[in-house]
Design a protein around this motif. Structure first.
Motif, PDB file in Angstrom:
ATOM      1  N   TYR A 142      53.201 -40.542  -7.257  1.00 56.11           N
ATOM      2  CA  TYR A 142      52.757 -39.152  -7.153  1.00 56.11           C
ATOM      3  C   TYR A 142      51.591 -39.031  -6.179  1.00 56.11           C
ATOM      4  N   ARG A 170      56.577 -31.621  -4.349  1.00 56.65           N
ATOM      5  CA  ARG A 170      57.751 -31.584  -5.219  1.00 56.65           C
ATOM      6  C   ARG A 170      58.488 -32.930  -5.238  1.00 56.65           C
ATOM      7  N   ASN A 196      56.699 -34.812  -7.776  1.00 53.84           N
ATOM      8  CA  ASN A 196      57.141 -34.425  -9.117  1.00 53.84           C
ATOM      9  C   ASN A 196      58.443 -35.126  -9.486  1.00 53.84           C
ATOM     10  N   GLU A 210      59.170 -35.109 -13.630  1.00 53.81           N
ATOM     11  CA  GLU A 210      58.545 -33.958 -14.260  1.00 53.81           C
ATOM     12  C   GLU A 210      59.018 -32.678 -13.584  1.00 53.81           C
ATOM     13  N   GLN A 238      63.346 -30.185  -8.522  1.00 58.20           N
ATOM     14  CA  GLN A 238      62.286 -30.636  -7.614  1.00 58.20           C
ATOM     15  C   GLN A 238      62.826 -30.768  -6.187  1.00 58.20           C
TER      16      GLN A 238
END
Length: 284
Positions: free
Chosen positions: A26, A154, A157, A162, A188
């Motif tokens: 991330y 994104r 993510n 997530e 995402q």
């Protein structure tokens, strides 16, 4: 449909750990996107003849503080106010108290894009005053790159499994093994791809049509926020709600927060198009 056709997604979000500190995809992807945006902004600054080493150095600092600070506060206020109103210190530190009363390092989990947009806007206002570059010009340039940065976020993510999509039987569905065994929309990816397309449109208009829509007219700012948050509004229909309280809302929190951005951006774009037509730069 046979589940063998679905994409099994079971990526460990942690690349490696050093003691209690975890290096995650991330953060790595997030920072990569910011660095790429920073590089392209430098190129645009030179075209606009506003480039100085001091302006570029301060831009990175102000942007990081604005994006992360705004996104963090946005999440805490919009999505998890009940918890953070009783744990205010945890808004600002990357630790959370566990059931045993011990603080554990978890990073800054919980970043809201709407808060990030507001934080970036405020930080660029302060930045423009600091480096003496007109705010309309700064925010228009930032807006050209904002969708590119959003696309990288994104993807981050996705690596965290997530902001997952709703169940679907489409052949390109993802099964997020760290969540459950249901095939779901890869929302995402939908959002990331849409943001990359918006960036290409904005950058192409800047490159080939900036004589019509000059930097500093708020055209690029309006285009980016209206397009980004329109896609956000529409793609929320493919996502699971992030918090339980959203289940009782006609529009979820992401959609409600997107509406003012869509309207404000559309007004700015329409104004610029009408001005260009009035000046005879666009054929009727």
């Amino acid at each position: 449909m046979n589940s063998i056709l679905y994409i099994n997604w079971n990526i460990d979000p942690v690349i490696f750990s050093i003691g209690p500190v975890k290096i995650q995809y991330y953060g790595l992807i997030f920072v990569t996107g910011l660095v790429l945006c920073y590089y392209i902004i430098g190129h645009i600054y030179k075209k606009e003849k506003i480039y100085t080493p001091d302006a570029m150095e301060k831009l990175f600092i102000y942007a990081i503080i604005g994006i992360f600070g705004g996104a963090r506060l946005g999440h805490c206020l919009f999505y998890d106010f009940e918890y953070f109103s009783s744990h205010i210190i945890e808004i600002f530190i990357p630790f959370r108290e566990n059931a045993n009363g011990v603080y554990e390092f978890i990073g800054y989990k919980g970043l809201a894009s709407h808060g990030g947009a507001i934080g970036l806007f405020v930080s660029m206002l302060l930045y423009s005053r600091k480096v003496h570059i007109p705010f309309p010009k700064v925010i228009d340039i930032i807006a050209i790159l904002a969708p590119l940065g959003g696309g990288f976020i994104r993807i981050s993510n996705l690596m965290n499994s997530e902001i997952i999509g709703r169940p679907t039987d489409l052949p390109w569905a993802f099964i997020f093994r760290q969540v459950d065994n249901l095939p779901r929309h890869p929302s995402q990816l939908y959002e990331s791809l849409s943001y990359f397309v918006i960036f290409l449109i904005a950058y192409t208009l800047y490159k080939y049509k900036r004589h019509l829509f000059k930097v500093g007219s708020y055209f690029y700012f309006g285009l980016s926020i209206s397009a980004i948050f329109l896609m956000r509004f529409l793609l929320e229909y493919t996502k699971e709600n992030q918090k339980g309280f959203e289940d009782s809302l006609f529009f979820n929190m992401g959609q409600l927060l997107s509406i003012p951005f869509i309207i404000a951006g559309a007004v700015l774009v329409i104004k610029n198009v009408l001005d260009a037509r009035k000046n005879g730069n666009i054929m009727r």
